[in-house]
Design an enzyme around this catalytic site. Structure first.
Site, PDB file in Angstrom:
ATOM      1  N   ASN A  98      23.196 -20.483   0.386  1.00 38.97           N
ATOM      2  CA  ASN A  98      23.044 -19.138  -0.174  1.00 38.97           C
ATOM      3  C   ASN A  98      22.613 -18.191   0.946  1.00 38.97           C
ATOM      4  OD1 ASN A  98      22.383 -16.883  -1.783  1.00 38.97           O
ATOM      5  ND2 ASN A  98      21.768 -18.204  -3.483  1.00 38.97           N
ATOM      6  N   PRO A  99      23.316 -17.088   1.152  1.00 41.68           N
ATOM      7  CA  PRO A  99      22.876 -16.151   2.204  1.00 41.68           C
ATOM      8  C   PRO A  99      21.507 -15.549   1.884  1.00 41.68           C
ATOM      9  CG  PRO A  99      25.090 -15.605   1.419  1.00 41.68           C
ATOM     10  CD  PRO A  99      24.538 -16.641   0.481  1.00 41.68           C
ATOM     11  N   GLU A 100      21.103 -15.586   0.612  1.00 40.22           N
ATOM     12  CA  GLU A 100      19.828 -14.984   0.195  1.00 40.22           C
ATOM     13  C   GLU A 100      18.812 -16.058  -0.148  1.00 40.22           C
ATOM     14  OE1 GLU A 100      19.913 -11.468  -1.555  1.00 40.22           O
ATOM     15  OE2 GLU A 100      21.625 -11.157  -0.208  1.00 40.22           O
ATOM     16  N   ASP A 127      35.602 -17.685 -14.430  1.00 39.71           N
ATOM     17  CA  ASP A 127      36.905 -17.135 -14.043  1.00 39.71           C
ATOM     18  C   ASP A 127      38.011 -18.179 -13.884  1.00 39.71           C
ATOM     19  OD1 ASP A 127      36.207 -18.368 -11.650  1.00 39.71           O
ATOM     20  OD2 ASP A 127      35.537 -16.500 -10.717  1.00 39.71           O
ATOM     21  N   GLN A 160      28.786 -22.103 -13.080  1.00 40.21           N
ATOM     22  CA  GLN A 160      28.423 -20.981 -13.950  1.00 40.21           C
ATOM     23  C   GLN A 160      29.563 -19.966 -13.998  1.00 40.21           C
ATOM     24  OE1 GLN A 160      24.601 -20.705 -11.489  1.00 40.21           O
ATOM     25  NE2 GLN A 160      23.997 -19.747 -13.392  1.00 40.21           N
ATOM     26  N   GLY A 214      25.107 -20.681  -4.095  1.00 40.80           N
ATOM     27  CA  GLY A 214      25.116 -19.279  -4.503  1.00 40.80           C
ATOM     28  C   GLY A 214      24.622 -18.991  -5.903  1.00 40.80           C
ATOM     29  N   CYS A 260      41.941 -14.922 -35.597  1.00 42.79           N
ATOM     30  CA  CYS A 260      42.009 -16.373 -35.765  1.00 42.79           C
ATOM     31  C   CYS A 260      43.278 -16.732 -36.547  1.00 42.79           C
ATOM     32  CB  CYS A 260      40.766 -16.841 -36.521  1.00 42.79           C
ATOM     33  SG  CYS A 260      40.831 -18.563 -36.990  1.00 42.79           S
ATOM     34  N   SER A 294      21.260 -17.808  -8.328  1.00 40.64           N
ATOM     35  CA  SER A 294      19.917 -17.236  -8.245  1.00 40.64           C
ATOM     36  C   SER A 294      18.963 -17.956  -9.187  1.00 40.64           C
ATOM     37  CB  SER A 294      19.979 -15.758  -8.624  1.00 40.64           C
ATOM     38  OG  SER A 294      20.457 -15.649  -9.946  1.00 40.64           O
ATOM     39  N   HIS A 352      29.254 -21.954 -18.669  1.00 37.43           N
ATOM     40  CA  HIS A 352      29.192 -20.638 -19.309  1.00 37.43           C
ATOM     41  C   HIS A 352      30.538 -20.246 -19.919  1.00 37.43           C
ATOM     42  CE1 HIS A 352      25.410 -19.511 -16.772  1.00 37.43           C
ATOM     43  NE2 HIS A 352      25.134 -20.308 -17.783  1.00 37.43           N
TER      44      HIS A 352
HETATM   45 ZN   LIG Z   1      38.767 -18.719 -38.115  1.00 32.89          ZN
END
Ligand SMILES: [Zn+2]
Length: 220
Positions: free
Chosen positions: A178-180, A51, A48, A152, A110, A154, A68
């Site tokens: 997961n820590p949670e 970066d 997900q 990790g 573009c 949710s 994503h």
């Molecule tokens: Zn375009």
């Protein structure tokens, strides 16, 4: 917001892109990259994260499904072509609320129809698809997997839930790191051989990566 004020959205994204660009892969990213090296075509990463740190850590673009999107890429906001464009590093902003010069704004148009480019990121209320977000590939691999390691998340977006349900239907062993506490914990402990690690991902993933066969071992 993009429809109302594309420039404002771009200024925010270019600041975020600068943050991502300066970030370094951590021990968790490196452990996942070493898992792919060991397991080769028996490994797929569904992430997900937008970066691009998994690719920078050494995972292959072929076996990494960025469901994503990727903040370093853009595409035509009017979809005149399906092409993805790499954003030039000169556009990455170091500061918040930095306004863009006219030349920089031109770089966000573009190349074909001159409409605004848009970040190649899946926004809320947009749909997953195969072409950009590897939806079908993620479903296919989840339905066949013997081991699903969830790290990790949710579970607040739909695709990770679909992936988990499909793996469960295939009787896969499910591991939640997961820590949670999260919605996947109970599913993991009830899956065949499944377990939950309530510890930092970087620590657990390193240990799991060390259990993988060395890359010299060939697939059966
Ligand atoms: Zn375009």
């Amino acid at each position: 917001m993009f429809q109302l004020d594309p420039l404002l959205v771009w200024e925010w994204y270019l600041y975020r892109l600068g943050v991502c660009f300066r970030a370094k892969a951590n021990a968790g990213h490196l452990a996942i990259a070493s898992m792919e090296k060991s397991l080769s075509n028996r490994f797929t990463l569904i992430t997900q994260n937008i970066d691009n740190l998994h690719i920078r850590a050494g995972n292959s673009p072929q076996r990494t499904f960025q469901i994503h999107g990727n903040i370093g890429l853009s595409r035509c906001s009017q979809s005149c072509v399906p092409e993805l464009f790499k954003l030039p590093a000169s556009l990455f902003s170091a500061c918040k609320n930095q306004s863009l010069s006219e030349t920089e704004q031109k770089m966000l148009r573009c190349h074909y129809c001159k409409s605004w480019l848009r970040p190649h990121v899946l926004w809320f209320d947009e749909c997953y698809d195969e072409e950009y977000f590897r939806f079908d590939s993620s479903m296919n691999i989840a339905a066949k997997t013997d081991l699903l390691i969830i790290v990790g998340t949710s579970g607040s977006t739909t695709l990770p839930n679909h992936v988990t349900n499909l793996a469960l239907r295939n009787n896969a062993c499910i591991v939640d790191i997961n820590p949670e506490d999260n919605p996947f914990s109970e599913i993991a402990v009830n899956s065949p051989g499944g377990m939950v690690f309530r510890r930092p991902a970087s620590e657990v993933l390193r240990q799991l990566a060390d259990c993988c066969p060395t890359p010299a071992v060939k697939d059966a």
